[in-house]
Design a protein around this motif. Structure first.
Motif, mmCIF file in Angstrom:
data_model
loop_
_atom_site.group_PDB
_atom_site.id
_atom_site.type_symbol
_atom_site.label_atom_id
_atom_site.label_comp_id
_atom_site.label_asym_id
_atom_site.label_seq_id
_atom_site.Cartn_x
_atom_site.Cartn_y
_atom_site.Cartn_z
ATOM 1 N N VAL A 135 0.831 -1.199 0.000
ATOM 2 C CA VAL A 135 0.000 0.000 0.000
ATOM 3 C C VAL A 135 0.867 1.251 0.000
ATOM 4 C CG1 VAL A 135 -1.624 1.347 1.376
ATOM 5 C CG2 VAL A 135 -1.988 -1.107 1.072
ATOM 6 N N ALA A 136 1.909 1.241 0.853
ATOM 7 C CA ALA A 136 2.808 2.395 0.900
ATOM 8 C C ALA A 136 3.489 2.603 -0.438
ATOM 9 C CB ALA A 136 3.845 2.198 2.006
ATOM 10 N N SER A 137 3.888 1.504 -1.063
ATOM 11 C CA SER A 137 4.541 1.609 -2.365
ATOM 12 C C SER A 137 3.596 2.178 -3.413
ATOM 13 C CB SER A 137 5.048 0.222 -2.794
ATOM 14 O OG SER A 137 5.615 0.282 -4.072
ATOM 15 N N ARG A 138 2.346 1.680 -3.418
ATOM 16 C CA ARG A 138 1.369 2.181 -4.390
ATOM 17 C C ARG A 138 1.037 3.641 -4.131
ATOM 18 N NH1 ARG A 138 -0.943 -2.848 -3.279
ATOM 19 N NH2 ARG A 138 -2.590 -1.906 -2.024
ATOM 20 N N HIS A 139 0.902 3.998 -2.837
ATOM 21 C CA HIS A 139 0.603 5.385 -2.511
ATOM 22 C C HIS A 139 1.760 6.292 -2.933
ATOM 23 C CE1 HIS A 139 -1.021 8.835 -0.401
ATOM 24 N NE2 HIS A 139 0.138 8.991 0.212
ATOM 25 N N GLY A 140 2.987 5.838 -2.657
ATOM 26 C CA GLY A 140 4.146 6.634 -3.048
ATOM 27 C C GLY A 140 4.222 6.827 -4.548
ATOM 28 N N GLU A 141 3.913 5.771 -5.296
ATOM 29 C CA GLU A 141 3.924 5.885 -6.755
ATOM 30 C C GLU A 141 2.825 6.825 -7.229
ATOM 31 O OE1 GLU A 141 5.105 5.060 -10.736
ATOM 32 O OE2 GLU A 141 6.055 5.060 -8.771
ATOM 33 N N ARG A 142 1.671 6.756 -6.580
ATOM 34 C CA ARG A 142 0.577 7.650 -6.960
ATOM 35 C C ARG A 142 0.958 9.103 -6.711
ATOM 36 N NH1 ARG A 142 -5.496 7.711 -4.331
ATOM 37 N NH2 ARG A 142 -6.599 8.546 -6.135
ATOM 38 N N VAL A 143 1.545 9.367 -5.552
ATOM 39 C CA VAL A 143 1.984 10.726 -5.237
ATOM 40 C C VAL A 143 3.029 11.189 -6.234
ATOM 41 C CG1 VAL A 143 3.263 12.098 -3.550
ATOM 42 C CG2 VAL A 143 1.406 10.607 -2.783
ATOM 43 N N ARG A 144 3.961 10.289 -6.577
ATOM 44 C CA ARG A 144 5.025 10.659 -7.519
ATOM 45 C C ARG A 144 4.445 11.048 -8.873
ATOM 46 N NH1 ARG A 144 7.986 8.959 -11.611
ATOM 47 N NH2 ARG A 144 6.750 7.079 -11.894
ATOM 48 N N LEU A 145 3.493 10.263 -9.361
ATOM 49 C CA LEU A 145 2.905 10.541 -10.675
ATOM 50 C C LEU A 145 2.094 11.831 -10.660
ATOM 51 C CD1 LEU A 145 1.798 6.930 -11.680
ATOM 52 C CD2 LEU A 145 3.729 8.237 -12.594
ATOM 53 N N ILE A 146 1.344 12.051 -9.586
ATOM 54 C CA ILE A 146 0.542 13.269 -9.489
ATOM 55 C C ILE A 146 1.442 14.493 -9.407
ATOM 56 C CG2 ILE A 146 -1.011 14.547 -7.965
ATOM 57 C CD1 ILE A 146 -2.353 11.882 -7.320
ATOM 58 N N LEU A 147 2.496 14.395 -8.592
ATOM 59 C CA LEU A 147 3.420 15.511 -8.455
ATOM 60 C C LEU A 147 4.117 15.797 -9.780
ATOM 61 C CD1 LEU A 147 4.177 17.358 -6.134
ATOM 62 C CD2 LEU A 147 6.121 15.876 -5.633
ATOM 63 N N ALA A 148 4.500 14.737 -10.487
ATOM 64 C CA ALA A 148 5.141 14.914 -11.789
ATOM 65 C C ALA A 148 4.203 15.622 -12.759
ATOM 66 C CB ALA A 148 5.567 13.559 -12.350
ATOM 67 N N ALA A 149 2.929 15.243 -12.739
ATOM 68 C CA ALA A 149 1.961 15.877 -13.638
ATOM 69 C C ALA A 149 1.785 17.353 -13.306
ATOM 70 C CB ALA A 149 0.616 15.155 -13.544
ATOM 71 N N LEU A 150 1.741 17.691 -12.021
ATOM 72 C CA LEU A 150 1.602 19.094 -11.638
ATOM 73 C C LEU A 150 2.816 19.915 -12.045
ATOM 74 C CD1 LEU A 150 0.095 18.754 -8.040
ATOM 75 C CD2 LEU A 150 -1.072 19.636 -10.072
ATOM 76 N N LEU A 151 3.985 19.306 -12.003
ATOM 77 C CA LEU A 151 5.221 20.027 -12.293
ATOM 78 C C LEU A 151 5.519 20.144 -13.782
ATOM 79 C CD1 LEU A 151 7.460 18.436 -9.529
ATOM 80 C CD2 LEU A 151 6.840 20.850 -9.676
ATOM 81 N N GLU A 152 5.039 19.200 -14.558
ATOM 82 C CA GLU A 152 5.480 19.132 -15.943
ATOM 83 C C GLU A 152 4.443 19.612 -16.951
ATOM 84 O OE1 GLU A 152 6.723 15.121 -16.458
ATOM 85 O OE2 GLU A 152 8.288 15.254 -14.919
ATOM 86 N N THR A 153 3.199 19.773 -16.546
ATOM 87 C CA THR A 153 2.173 20.185 -17.490
ATOM 88 C C THR A 153 1.259 21.217 -16.866
ATOM 89 O OG1 THR A 153 0.652 18.448 -16.778
ATOM 90 C CG2 THR A 153 2.145 17.909 -18.596
ATOM 91 N N ARG A 154 0.501 21.856 -17.710
ATOM 92 C CA ARG A 154 -0.545 22.770 -17.233
ATOM 93 C C ARG A 154 -1.834 21.964 -17.189
ATOM 94 N NH1 ARG A 154 4.479 24.487 -18.151
ATOM 95 N NH2 ARG A 154 4.723 26.700 -17.687
#
Length: 433
Positions: free
Chosen positions: A180-199
């Motif tokens: 669960v922690a791994s999946r949550h961490g991956e989800r956070v990583r992907l969401i953060l990447a999307a916020l940083l890299e796109t509008r």
């Protein structure tokens, strides 16, 4: 807290006890402890929902987490009821122990997936076990099933069995929690990447704010940490700055740090970061709202590219002219070439001396005295070099517009290298940090 089922199997494992066939008498002084225990389990099963409610109330009374209507799992009543039934049935029929084991594993897995704290889950589990044991004693005494003192002979085995079931809950919980922690961490990583890299669309940004637990319209800054070879390595941990929440997004040899500033100034973030050997850090100006993170990341990247040496922390808001030059390296190269190209007809040592003199003179506010003091030479030597520089470049250092043009050209020369002034830089390729 996790709704806990009940203590595990009440029938001590490894003890095969023959039960009487047919109806079991309610009393009998000659009943063995296990027969008395069996009768109590049968009688308590008949109380079903009423007894489950009693156990739930005891859990809520002793475990504050479960008393909280927000924190407590919504299925507490159901899980307690099912757990009690499985435990009591296993007390009557040892072959039902498999149901208890399956249930305790499922319970541990479910609570881990829900993100409930393990300590609270185990606390509730043990409270439930204690309450069921109290219920067994009470039903023996109240219904006259036999001498309740006889139960002391099975108590130790019952609690050992319960402890094993609690371990089973914890093991199942921990196994799932890792995933669960791994999946949550991956989800956070992907969401953060999307916020940083796109509008992003407003709806996505709102969902991201909820998942990341960040205010949609908060004050943010982004820092980009760059590792320089051969000694720099991408950081492995998120820095801690008092009063500022930082989320880290690893990206190759760079780390992108999203800082929720709250009401803290940008100075607090800059002073709380440490570049260290092999690292450089660029920091964006403060931006408002999560939708501005992509822009902040671009600005932090520009700030990083203005760094002169390892260990440096560059804030773009204090280096805006350099940021402008970096953002358009093609125009910056044209400027450097147009202003400084004649300097490359000189001998390298002569050229470097003039460059150094003009740079020191500008850094000292146009004071020849201060520049001479810094360079350990006479004031007239500085003035002579400045006049020579004017003759070669055709600029007049007393004219503000010429001075601005020269300052920007020197910054472009420093940032892009000699190839800019010589006109050999690839104007389509941005420089690396």
């Amino acid at each position: 807290m996790h709704a806990i089922s009940v203590p595990g199997s009440f029938r001590p494992r490894g003890h095969d006890v023959s039960l009487p066939s047919g109806p079991v008498p309610d009393g009998g002084a000659d009943s063995s402890p296990l027969q008395l225990f069996d009768r109590a389990c049968r009688r308590l099963l008949g109380h079903g929902a009423e007894f489950a409610d009693t156990v739930v109330e005891r859990i809520r009374a002793e475990v504050p987490y479960y008393a909280d209507p927000v924190l407590a799992p919504p299925d507490v009543r159901r899980t307690v009821g099912v757990g009690i039934r499985h435990g009591l049935e296993a007390g009557v029929d040892p072959s039902r122990i498999v149901d208890v084991e399956r249930y305790t594993r499922d319970l541990g897995m479910r609570r881990a997936e829900q993100g409930r704290p393990l300590d609270e889950v185990l606390h509730a589990y043990r409270v439930a076990g204690s309450e069921v044991w109290s219920g067994i004693i009470s039903v023996v005494e109240r219904d006259g099933l036999g001498d309740a003192r006889q139960l002391v002979h099975v108590a130790e085995l019952v609690w050992k069995s319960n402890d094993r079931d609690a371990v089973m809950v914890a093991d199942a919980y921990r196994q799932v929690a890792k995933g669960v922690a791994s999946r949550h961490g991956e989800r956070v990583r992907l969401i953060l990447a999307a916020l940083l890299e796109t509008r992003n669309e407003p709806e996505f940004t709102r969902d991201a704010a909820a998942i990341l637990d960040l205010p949609l319209d908060g004050r943010f800054a982004v820092a980009v940490v760059g590792a320089t070879p051969p000694y720099g390595r991408a950081p492995q941990t998120t820095p801690e700055v008092r009063g500022i929440r930082i989320l880290r997004h690893a990206c190759g040899r760079r780390d992108v740090l999203v800082a929720h500033l709250g009401d803290r100034p940008l100075d607090a973030l800059a002073s709380g970061l440490d570049a260290g050997p092999g690292f450089r850090i660029g920091i964006s100006p403060v931006v408002q709202g999560l939708e501005s993170l992509a822009r902040a990341r671009d600005m932090a990247g520009l700030a990083l590219r203005t760094c002169r040496a390892d260990g440096e922390i560059a804030r773009l808001d204090s280096r805006l002219p350099e940021g402008l030059l970096i953002s358009r390296p093609d125009l910056s190269a044209e400027l450097a070439h147009g202003v400084l190209r004649p300097m490359y007809d000189l001998e390298p040592a002569d050229r470097d001396t003039l460059f150094d003199t003009v740079s020191v003179w500008i850094e000292n506010g146009g004071s020849a005295v201060q520049a001479a003091r810094h360079m350990l030479c006479h004031r007239n030597t500085v003035l002579n070099r400045l006049r020579r520089f004017e003759q070669i470049t055709g600029l007049a250092l007393t004219r503000p517009r010429d001075l601005v043009q020269l300052t920007l050209a020197l910054d472009a020369h420093r940032l892009l290298g000699p190839t800019a002034a010589l006109g050999t830089i690839d104007r389509n390729r941005p420089p690396t940090a």
